[in-house]
Design a protein around this motif. Structure first.
Motif, mmCIF file in Angstrom:
data_model
loop_
_atom_site.group_PDB
_atom_site.id
_atom_site.type_symbol
_atom_site.label_atom_id
_atom_site.label_comp_id
_atom_site.label_asym_id
_atom_site.label_seq_id
_atom_site.Cartn_x
_atom_site.Cartn_y
_atom_site.Cartn_z
ATOM 1 N N UNK A 1 3.850 -11.361 -8.606
ATOM 2 C CA UNK A 1 3.109 -10.466 -9.493
ATOM 3 C C UNK A 1 3.507 -10.659 -10.962
ATOM 4 N N UNK A 2 4.734 -11.036 -11.231
ATOM 5 C CA UNK A 2 5.117 -11.313 -12.620
ATOM 6 C C UNK A 2 4.321 -12.506 -13.149
ATOM 7 N N UNK A 3 4.128 -13.494 -12.298
ATOM 8 C CA UNK A 3 3.352 -14.685 -12.672
ATOM 9 C C UNK A 3 1.875 -14.347 -12.838
ATOM 10 N N UNK A 4 1.298 -13.665 -11.875
ATOM 11 C CA UNK A 4 -0.137 -13.376 -11.929
ATOM 12 C C UNK A 4 -0.492 -12.392 -13.039
ATOM 13 N N UNK A 5 0.478 -11.592 -13.467
ATOM 14 C CA UNK A 5 0.233 -10.632 -14.552
ATOM 15 C C UNK A 5 0.805 -11.123 -15.879
ATOM 16 N N UNK A 6 1.216 -12.388 -15.930
ATOM 17 C CA UNK A 6 1.780 -12.993 -17.152
ATOM 18 C C UNK A 6 2.914 -12.154 -17.737
ATOM 19 N N UNK A 7 3.805 -11.711 -16.881
ATOM 20 C CA UNK A 7 4.919 -10.867 -17.304
ATOM 21 C C UNK A 7 6.250 -11.577 -17.096
ATOM 22 N N UNK A 8 6.300 -12.855 -17.385
ATOM 23 C CA UNK A 8 7.496 -13.647 -17.124
ATOM 24 C C UNK A 8 8.710 -13.309 -17.955
ATOM 25 N N UNK A 9 8.512 -12.604 -19.066
ATOM 26 C CA UNK A 9 9.658 -12.170 -19.868
ATOM 27 C C UNK A 9 9.908 -10.679 -19.662
ATOM 28 N N UNK A 10 9.054 -10.036 -18.870
ATOM 29 C CA UNK A 10 9.183 -8.617 -18.558
ATOM 30 C C UNK A 10 8.950 -8.399 -17.064
ATOM 31 N N UNK A 11 9.430 -9.305 -16.265
ATOM 32 C CA UNK A 11 9.165 -9.296 -14.825
ATOM 33 C C UNK A 11 9.595 -7.998 -14.161
ATOM 34 N N UNK B 1 9.214 -5.111 -15.038
ATOM 35 C CA UNK B 1 8.223 -4.055 -15.198
ATOM 36 C C UNK B 1 7.123 -4.106 -14.141
ATOM 37 N N UNK B 2 6.908 -5.269 -13.539
ATOM 38 C CA UNK B 2 5.826 -5.391 -12.558
ATOM 39 C C UNK B 2 6.287 -5.841 -11.177
ATOM 40 N N UNK B 3 7.376 -6.570 -11.094
ATOM 41 C CA UNK B 3 7.759 -7.164 -9.809
ATOM 42 C C UNK B 3 9.093 -6.676 -9.281
ATOM 43 N N UNK B 4 9.770 -5.849 -10.034
ATOM 44 C CA UNK B 4 11.132 -5.529 -9.635
ATOM 45 C C UNK B 4 11.431 -4.062 -9.421
ATOM 46 N N UNK C 1 7.720 -0.513 -4.822
ATOM 47 C CA UNK C 1 8.552 -1.384 -3.982
ATOM 48 C C UNK C 1 8.673 -2.744 -4.671
ATOM 49 N N UNK C 2 9.882 -3.281 -4.816
ATOM 50 C CA UNK C 2 10.030 -4.587 -5.471
ATOM 51 C C UNK C 2 9.222 -5.684 -4.776
ATOM 52 N N UNK C 3 8.585 -6.489 -5.575
ATOM 53 C CA UNK C 3 7.784 -7.623 -5.105
ATOM 54 C C UNK C 3 8.628 -8.890 -5.087
#
Length: 98
Positions: A51-61, A63-66, A72-74
């Protein structure tokens, strides 16, 4: 205090123009910064399952995947930790290392 001359721009306008010039130069300088999936060489991102990749949140992972996302952590790494704050990538980002 000296009176501004009629041709002098208002101080606020001069400050805005100076800021705008610097900001424009900053925008033109694209700096590629490492993303979490690059840092960890993540297979889930390569497969499009992160989800960090699909939401372009690689520097804020976190917030979306953890663990700090509120759900629940992805991320498998996040699931293994109590908190994303324990993650080496999170710590490096917060310290400004990259």
């Amino acid at each position: 205090m000296d009176k501004p001359k009629k041709n002098d721009p208002h101080p606020a306008l001069a400050a805005f123009e100076a800021f705008n010039k610097v900001f424009k130069e900053f925008e033109e300088t694209k700096v590629e910064r490492i993303k979490c999936w690059e840092y960890f060489n993540c297979e889930r991102a390569k497969n499009g399952c992160c989800s960090a990749y699909t939401k372009s949140a690689g520097r804020r992972c976190w917030l979306v995947a953890g663990t700090l996302s509120g759900g629940e952590p992805d991320c498998p790494r996040a699931k293994a930790l109590k908190s994303c704050k324990e993650c080496e990538f999170y710590k490096k980002i917060k310290r400004g290392e990259f």
